[in-house]
Write a protein that holds these residues in place. Structure first.
Motif, PDB file in Angstrom:
ATOM      1  N   ASP A  59      -6.508  -4.004   1.648  1.00  0.00           N
ATOM      2  CA  ASP A  59      -5.927  -4.469   0.388  1.00  0.00           C
ATOM      3  C   ASP A  59      -4.410  -4.551   0.564  1.00  0.00           C
ATOM      4  N   PRO A  60      -3.779  -5.590   0.029  1.00  0.00           N
ATOM      5  CA  PRO A  60      -2.322  -5.738   0.213  1.00  0.00           C
ATOM      6  C   PRO A  60      -1.502  -4.552  -0.266  1.00  0.00           C
ATOM      7  N   ASN A  61      -2.054  -3.763  -1.198  1.00  0.00           N
ATOM      8  CA  ASN A  61      -1.312  -2.604  -1.712  1.00  0.00           C
ATOM      9  C   ASN A  61      -1.795  -1.275  -1.140  1.00  0.00           C
ATOM     10  N   ALA A  62      -2.787  -1.297  -0.270  1.00  0.00           N
ATOM     11  CA  ALA A  62      -3.305  -0.052   0.288  1.00  0.00           C
ATOM     12  C   ALA A  62      -2.232   0.655   1.119  1.00  0.00           C
ATOM     13  N   LEU A  63      -2.149   1.964   0.969  1.00  0.00           N
ATOM     14  CA  LEU A  63      -1.181   2.813   1.684  1.00  0.00           C
ATOM     15  C   LEU A  63       0.272   2.473   1.363  1.00  0.00           C
ATOM     16  N   TYR A  64       0.509   1.779   0.241  1.00  0.00           N
ATOM     17  CA  TYR A  64       1.881   1.341  -0.071  1.00  0.00           C
ATOM     18  C   TYR A  64       2.842   2.514  -0.216  1.00  0.00           C
ATOM     19  N   LYS A  65       2.356   3.662  -0.644  1.00  0.00           N
ATOM     20  CA  LYS A  65       3.230   4.820  -0.863  1.00  0.00           C
ATOM     21  C   LYS A  65       3.734   5.402   0.456  1.00  0.00           C
ATOM     22  N   VAL A  66       2.940   5.296   1.500  1.00  0.00           N
ATOM     23  CA  VAL A  66       3.278   5.958   2.762  1.00  0.00           C
ATOM     24  C   VAL A  66       3.409   4.954   3.910  1.00  0.00           C
ATOM     25  N   ILE A  67       3.526   3.675   3.602  1.00  0.00           N
ATOM     26  CA  ILE A  67       3.492   2.658   4.654  1.00  0.00           C
ATOM     27  C   ILE A  67       4.619   2.836   5.671  1.00  0.00           C
ATOM     28  N   ASP A  68       5.773   3.315   5.235  1.00  0.00           N
ATOM     29  CA  ASP A  68       6.872   3.520   6.186  1.00  0.00           C
ATOM     30  C   ASP A  68       6.607   4.687   7.127  1.00  0.00           C
ATOM     31  N   ARG A  69       5.695   5.561   6.760  1.00  0.00           N
ATOM     32  CA  ARG A  69       5.381   6.711   7.615  1.00  0.00           C
ATOM     33  C   ARG A  69       4.262   6.395   8.614  1.00  0.00           C
ATOM     34  N   VAL A  70       3.546   5.290   8.402  1.00  0.00           N
ATOM     35  CA  VAL A  70       2.462   4.935   9.318  1.00  0.00           C
ATOM     36  C   VAL A  70       2.735   3.626  10.047  1.00  0.00           C
ATOM     37  N   LYS A  71       3.891   3.028   9.827  1.00  0.00           N
ATOM     38  CA  LYS A  71       4.148   1.678  10.349  1.00  0.00           C
ATOM     39  C   LYS A  71       4.193   1.609  11.869  1.00  0.00           C
TER      40      LYS A  71
ATOM     41  N   VAL B  47      -1.138   0.988  14.690  1.00  0.00           N
ATOM     42  CA  VAL B  47      -1.805  -0.319  14.621  1.00  0.00           C
ATOM     43  C   VAL B  47      -2.403  -0.441  13.227  1.00  0.00           C
ATOM     44  N   LEU B  48      -1.914  -1.397  12.450  1.00  0.00           N
ATOM     45  CA  LEU B  48      -2.381  -1.587  11.080  1.00  0.00           C
ATOM     46  C   LEU B  48      -3.424  -2.699  11.047  1.00  0.00           C
ATOM     47  N   LEU B  49      -4.545  -2.428  10.408  1.00  0.00           N
ATOM     48  CA  LEU B  49      -5.593  -3.432  10.211  1.00  0.00           C
ATOM     49  C   LEU B  49      -5.428  -3.974   8.797  1.00  0.00           C
ATOM     50  N   VAL B  50      -4.934  -5.197   8.685  1.00  0.00           N
ATOM     51  CA  VAL B  50      -4.541  -5.764   7.394  1.00  0.00           C
ATOM     52  C   VAL B  50      -5.152  -7.153   7.232  1.00  0.00           C
ATOM     53  N   SER B  51      -5.147  -7.648   5.982  1.00  0.00           N
ATOM     54  CA  SER B  51      -5.630  -9.005   5.726  1.00  0.00           C
ATOM     55  C   SER B  51      -4.512 -10.029   5.812  1.00  0.00           C
ATOM     56  N   ASP B  52      -3.306  -9.625   5.525  1.00  0.00           N
ATOM     57  CA  ASP B  52      -2.143 -10.504   5.707  1.00  0.00           C
ATOM     58  C   ASP B  52      -0.889  -9.650   5.621  1.00  0.00           C
ATOM     59  N   PHE B  53       0.266 -10.304   5.778  1.00  0.00           N
ATOM     60  CA  PHE B  53       1.550  -9.605   5.735  1.00  0.00           C
ATOM     61  C   PHE B  53       2.287  -9.839   4.424  1.00  0.00           C
ATOM     62  N   GLY B  54       1.547 -10.248   3.389  1.00  0.00           N
ATOM     63  CA  GLY B  54       2.185 -10.638   2.138  1.00  0.00           C
ATOM     64  C   GLY B  54       3.027  -9.573   1.475  1.00  0.00           C
ATOM     65  N   ARG B  55       2.675  -8.302   1.627  1.00  0.00           N
ATOM     66  CA  ARG B  55       3.425  -7.221   0.985  1.00  0.00           C
ATOM     67  C   ARG B  55       4.147  -6.329   1.995  1.00  0.00           C
ATOM     68  N   LEU B  56       4.157  -6.730   3.250  1.00  0.00           N
ATOM     69  CA  LEU B  56       4.727  -5.888   4.290  1.00  0.00           C
ATOM     70  C   LEU B  56       6.041  -6.469   4.798  1.00  0.00           C
ATOM     71  N   ALA B  57       6.987  -5.580   5.065  1.00  0.00           N
ATOM     72  CA  ALA B  57       8.287  -6.010   5.585  1.00  0.00           C
ATOM     73  C   ALA B  57       8.197  -6.265   7.085  1.00  0.00           C
ATOM     74  N   ARG B  58       9.208  -6.943   7.610  1.00  0.00           N
ATOM     75  CA  ARG B  58       9.196  -7.299   9.034  1.00  0.00           C
ATOM     76  C   ARG B  58       9.245  -6.080   9.939  1.00  0.00           C
ATOM     77  N   ASN B  59       9.846  -4.995   9.482  1.00  0.00           N
ATOM     78  CA  ASN B  59       9.902  -3.803  10.327  1.00  0.00           C
ATOM     79  C   ASN B  59       8.675  -2.914  10.122  1.00  0.00           C
ATOM     80  N   GLN B  60       7.689  -3.398   9.353  1.00  0.00           N
ATOM     81  CA  GLN B  60       6.469  -2.630   9.135  1.00  0.00           C
ATOM     82  C   GLN B  60       5.263  -3.224   9.856  1.00  0.00           C
ATOM     83  N   ALA B  61       5.263  -4.534  10.050  1.00  0.00           N
ATOM     84  CA  ALA B  61       4.085  -5.172  10.632  1.00  0.00           C
ATOM     85  C   ALA B  61       4.465  -6.422  11.402  1.00  0.00           C
TER      86      ALA B  61
END
Length: 484
Positions: free
Chosen positions: A231-243, A246-260
């Motif tokens: 989900d585009p909002n999954a793990l949004y609270k801690v995304i900077d701590r897991v970036k 290897v992230l399994l995502v559907s797209d990069f719509g909510r992710l910054a360039r330094n995250q994915a």
């Protein structure tokens, strides 16, 4: 085959066929020499013949021809990684360790989801049912790693129970389901007002507290860990701590360039929500030109939908309907996609949406109107052969899209359908040779980068202003679109 050029003899001359020149030796001397025993030639010849005989006998008894079996050929065609002569040889597979997370992060999430909708508790986790939705990849991957190894023979990864032997660590938190545990509206009046309210943010924080205590997380700062956040909002609270992982995502719509990025992460398909088309390739039963059914009003990039409704809703042979997710909506969508030649795929709140994969399994040629979209498994699927891409500005000009689609010949549509039929297994999560197998192959390909970044970070002395990332390796915002 010996490609070395053969040495040619000099061209024959008249002298070559004339009588041999007179020898300076006398007749007596030549006669004496011809009668001499040839010991110096016979002995080496016999020795060489013996050696050749022994070699031929050895080859006959012990040589085993290479195995070009059908299975191996199929594996090469299917792009298995690695291609194994022995599919059970775990030494040639990427070894993955799945954390035995506390129950609250897996089955506990399912239980909370069910309770929030008035469902009854069950006596054992085996009876819990993961709700069917477009983000169910996390459930299928969890199930797959819990299968017996003989049921996962041709997978690119093998599960190991000893973390010391692992190449990668999988964190099976049901992050997408956790996000939607609490329904937007009360699903039933039977829910007790005294029940504890589920909190996704607190669950994410608790996961990180648990994970950051693990020695294997600390060892490489998470570079060798795999997280699913479809989900585009999954793990949004801690995304900077897991970036780093290897992230399994559907797209990069909510992710910054330094995250994915495409280099570090894996794009997953949504689970399709309508029935797979079981009919034959052909146009006889596909009377509609273009079909779409979904929410008309979306946020951000999905605003294109309302504009498309305005220019398409009065066009002949075009079916475009507003509809939310429901059983009845899925039934109508199944019928519409199975009887249409093209299926519209505009962006949702993020560049991708599940209707693309609904269209693929329906053999309805996707018309993708979504800028900056990323697509799953592009190293094995050429989407130009199964879909039409149209940039947003072109698509919303009145009459443009319909005229473009009417110009596509019947022969071309049949070519699209044949390709769709060939690749649709990649989007079937329940197919043993389908989506899950391909996801693990994609994950296995990330291992060299994981090792590179882990070793690189250990040798670099970081300054306060420096933070290691691999975003420079690949932009997640570039998009190229083509039209017919």
């Amino acid at each position: 085959m010996n490609l070395r050029p053969k040495l040619r003899s000099p061209p024959p001359t008249t002298s070559s066929f004339s009588s041999p020149p007179t020898s300076p030796l006398s007749h007596h001397t030549r006669t004496t020499l011809s009668k001499m025993p040839r010991k110096s030639l016979i002995r080496p010849t016999l020795a060489l013949a013996s050696l050749l005989s022994l070699f031929a006998l050895y080859s006959f008894l012990f040589y085993t021809p290479p195995n070009y079996s059908t299975k191996t050929s199929i594996n090469l065609i299917n792009h298995n990684f690695p291609s194994l002569s022995d599919p059970n040889d775990i030494n040639k597979k990427v070894k993955i360790y799945m954390y035995d997370l506390p129950r609250r992060f897996t089955y506990g999430v399912i239980q909370s989801y069910t309770a929030a909708r008035g469902g009854e508790s069950v006596g054992t986790d085996a009876l819990l049912k993961y709700p069917g939705n477009q983000h169910s990849a996390e459930w299928y991957l969890f199930l797959d790693l819990n299968r017996q190894s003989d049921e996962r023979v041709y997978s690119a990864v093998t599960r190991v129970m000893d973390p010391e032997k692992a190449d990668l660590f999988y964190v099976p938190f049901f992050s997408s389901l956790s996000l939607i545990v609490n329904p937007i509206r009360p699903a039933t009046l039977n829910v007790s007002p005294d029940r504890p309210v589920y909190n996704d943010e607190q669950t994410q924080e608790a996961l990180m507290e648990w994970l950051e205590e693990q020695g294997y997380w600390k060892r490489n700062n998470g570079w060798d860990h795999v997280f699913i956040c479809q989900d585009p909002n999954a793990l949004y609270k801690v995304i900077d701590r897991v970036k780093n992982g290897v992230l399994l995502v559907s797209d990069f719509g909510r992710l910054a360039r330094n995250q994915a990025s495409l280099v570090k992460d894996v794009i997953l398909p949504y689970s399709h929500r309508i029935n797979t088309y079981k009919g034959d390739i052909g146009l006889e039963n596909r009377k509609s030109l273009l079909f779409f059914m979904g929410n008309r009003y979306r946020k951000e990039g999905g605003k294109i939908r309302d504009l498309l409704f305005q220019v398409l809703e009065n066009e002949e042979d075009v079916i475009i309907k507003h509809g939310a997710q429901s059983r009845e909506s899925r039934r109508i969508a199944s019928r519409g996609m199975h009887t249409s030649r093209f299926c519209l795929h505009p962006a949702g709140d993020t560049p991708s949406a599940c209707r693309l994969f609904d269209a693929i399994v329906s053999l309805c040629v996707p018309v993708i109107v979504s800028d900056y979209i990323e697509l799953p498994f592009e190293d094995v699927i050429d989407y130009r052969k199964i879909a039409i891409f149209v940039d947003s500005n072109t698509a919303v000009r009145p009459g443009n899209l319909v005229k473009m689609l009417r110009r596509v010949s019947s022969e071309k549509i049949l070519e699209f359908q044949k390709e769709l039929n060939e690749v649709k297994r990649y989007f079937e999560y329940e197919d043993p040779n389908g989506t899950v197998k391909e996801i693990w192959r994609q994950v296995s390909l990330k291992l060299p980068l994981v090792k590179l970044m882990s070793n690189r970070v250990k040798r670099i002395v970081l300054r306060d202003s420096m933070e290691p990332d691999c975003s420079c390796l690949c932009s997640n915002q570039s998009g190229v679109h083509t039209t017919l």
